[in-house]
Design a protein around this motif. Sequence first.
Motif, PDB file in Angstrom:
ATOM      1  N   ALA A  51      -1.118   6.471   6.337  1.00 41.77           N
ATOM      2  CA  ALA A  51      -1.016   5.006   6.406  1.00 41.77           C
ATOM      3  C   ALA A  51      -0.515   4.433   5.085  1.00 41.77           C
ATOM      4  O   ALA A  51       0.307   3.505   5.071  1.00 41.77           O
ATOM      5  CB  ALA A  51      -2.367   4.402   6.777  1.00 41.77           C
ATOM      6  N   ALA A  52      -0.999   4.978   3.972  1.00 42.77           N
ATOM      7  CA  ALA A  52      -0.500   4.516   2.670  1.00 42.77           C
ATOM      8  C   ALA A  52       0.984   4.826   2.536  1.00 42.77           C
ATOM      9  O   ALA A  52       1.764   4.009   2.011  1.00 42.77           O
ATOM     10  CB  ALA A  52      -1.295   5.178   1.548  1.00 42.77           C
ATOM     11  N   TRP A  53       1.397   5.977   3.018  1.00 44.80           N
ATOM     12  CA  TRP A  53       2.815   6.346   2.979  1.00 44.80           C
ATOM     13  C   TRP A  53       3.631   5.392   3.854  1.00 44.80           C
ATOM     14  O   TRP A  53       4.751   5.009   3.507  1.00 44.80           O
ATOM     15  CB  TRP A  53       2.978   7.791   3.454  1.00 44.80           C
ATOM     16  N   ALA A  54       3.085   4.978   4.993  1.00 47.53           N
ATOM     17  CA  ALA A  54       3.779   4.059   5.886  1.00 47.53           C
ATOM     18  C   ALA A  54       3.947   2.683   5.242  1.00 47.53           C
ATOM     19  O   ALA A  54       4.993   2.036   5.398  1.00 47.53           O
ATOM     20  CB  ALA A  54       3.028   3.939   7.208  1.00 47.53           C
ATOM     21  N   VAL A  55       2.945   2.240   4.510  1.00 46.63           N
ATOM     22  CA  VAL A  55       3.065   0.955   3.799  1.00 46.63           C
ATOM     23  C   VAL A  55       4.137   1.055   2.715  1.00 46.63           C
ATOM     24  O   VAL A  55       4.939   0.135   2.524  1.00 46.63           O
ATOM     25  CB  VAL A  55       1.704   0.535   3.209  1.00 46.63           C
ATOM     26  N   LEU A  56       4.174   2.175   2.027  1.00 43.81           N
ATOM     27  CA  LEU A  56       5.227   2.402   1.033  1.00 43.81           C
ATOM     28  C   LEU A  56       6.592   2.412   1.706  1.00 43.81           C
ATOM     29  O   LEU A  56       7.569   1.899   1.150  1.00 43.81           O
ATOM     30  CB  LEU A  56       4.970   3.714   0.294  1.00 43.81           C
ATOM     31  N   ASP A  57       6.671   2.949   2.912  1.00 45.47           N
ATOM     32  CA  ASP A  57       7.924   2.972   3.664  1.00 45.47           C
ATOM     33  C   ASP A  57       8.394   1.555   3.984  1.00 45.47           C
ATOM     34  O   ASP A  57       9.586   1.266   3.935  1.00 45.47           O
ATOM     35  CB  ASP A  57       7.740   3.783   4.945  1.00 45.47           C
ATOM     36  N   VAL A  58       7.467   0.670   4.320  1.00 46.61           N
ATOM     37  CA  VAL A  58       7.841  -0.729   4.581  1.00 46.61           C
ATOM     38  C   VAL A  58       8.461  -1.338   3.335  1.00 46.61           C
ATOM     39  O   VAL A  58       9.510  -1.994   3.393  1.00 46.61           O
ATOM     40  CB  VAL A  58       6.614  -1.563   5.026  1.00 46.61           C
ATOM     41  N   TRP A  59       7.848  -1.111   2.187  1.00 48.56           N
ATOM     42  CA  TRP A  59       8.349  -1.685   0.935  1.00 48.56           C
ATOM     43  C   TRP A  59       9.730  -1.132   0.597  1.00 48.56           C
ATOM     44  O   TRP A  59      10.643  -1.888   0.245  1.00 48.56           O
ATOM     45  CB  TRP A  59       7.351  -1.397  -0.191  1.00 48.56           C
ATOM     46  N   VAL A  60       9.899   0.176   0.743  1.00 42.29           N
ATOM     47  CA  VAL A  60      11.191   0.795   0.433  1.00 42.29           C
ATOM     48  C   VAL A  60      12.261   0.317   1.413  1.00 42.29           C
ATOM     49  O   VAL A  60      13.390  -0.006   1.010  1.00 42.29           O
ATOM     50  CB  VAL A  60      11.074   2.337   0.449  1.00 42.29           C
ATOM     51  N   THR A  61      11.919   0.236   2.693  1.00 45.01           N
ATOM     52  CA  THR A  61      12.884  -0.234   3.694  1.00 45.01           C
ATOM     53  C   THR A  61      13.312  -1.663   3.390  1.00 45.01           C
ATOM     54  O   THR A  61      14.497  -2.002   3.496  1.00 45.01           O
ATOM     55  CB  THR A  61      12.264  -0.153   5.107  1.00 45.01           C
TER      56      THR A  61
END
Length: 116
Positions: A51-61
């Motif tokens: 889930a933390a990785w997914a939140v980071l993915d939102v920021w990077v996207t």
Amino acid sequence: MPEPVRTAAVRAMLIGSVALILVVIDVLLAAGHSWLSAPALLAAVFVSIVAAWAVLDVWVTRQVWNQRNGVLSSPSSAARAARRVRRREHRAARAAARRRKRAPGRTTHILRHLGA
């Protein structure tokens, strides 16, 4: 919100929801002194990391979208310029109204200063 960013945000929200559900399940299993508490705890930790990785993915996207496509909204400087023009027009209209009110005679201006 751009489509890729929205997709990443929905994915992160769903993964975060699964993580919270697993944590609640683990708490209930631990309260019941079940042997399934340990595997549930490991699963909850793993899904929390995902889930933390997914939140980071939102920021990077979002950052990549902004870098490739630019900002969708107009810059605030354009809004400031439009406000400046409206203010200037409003001041000019007020000044014209004041001049029209004073135009009939100059004596009213002089009498006003004399206190009459």
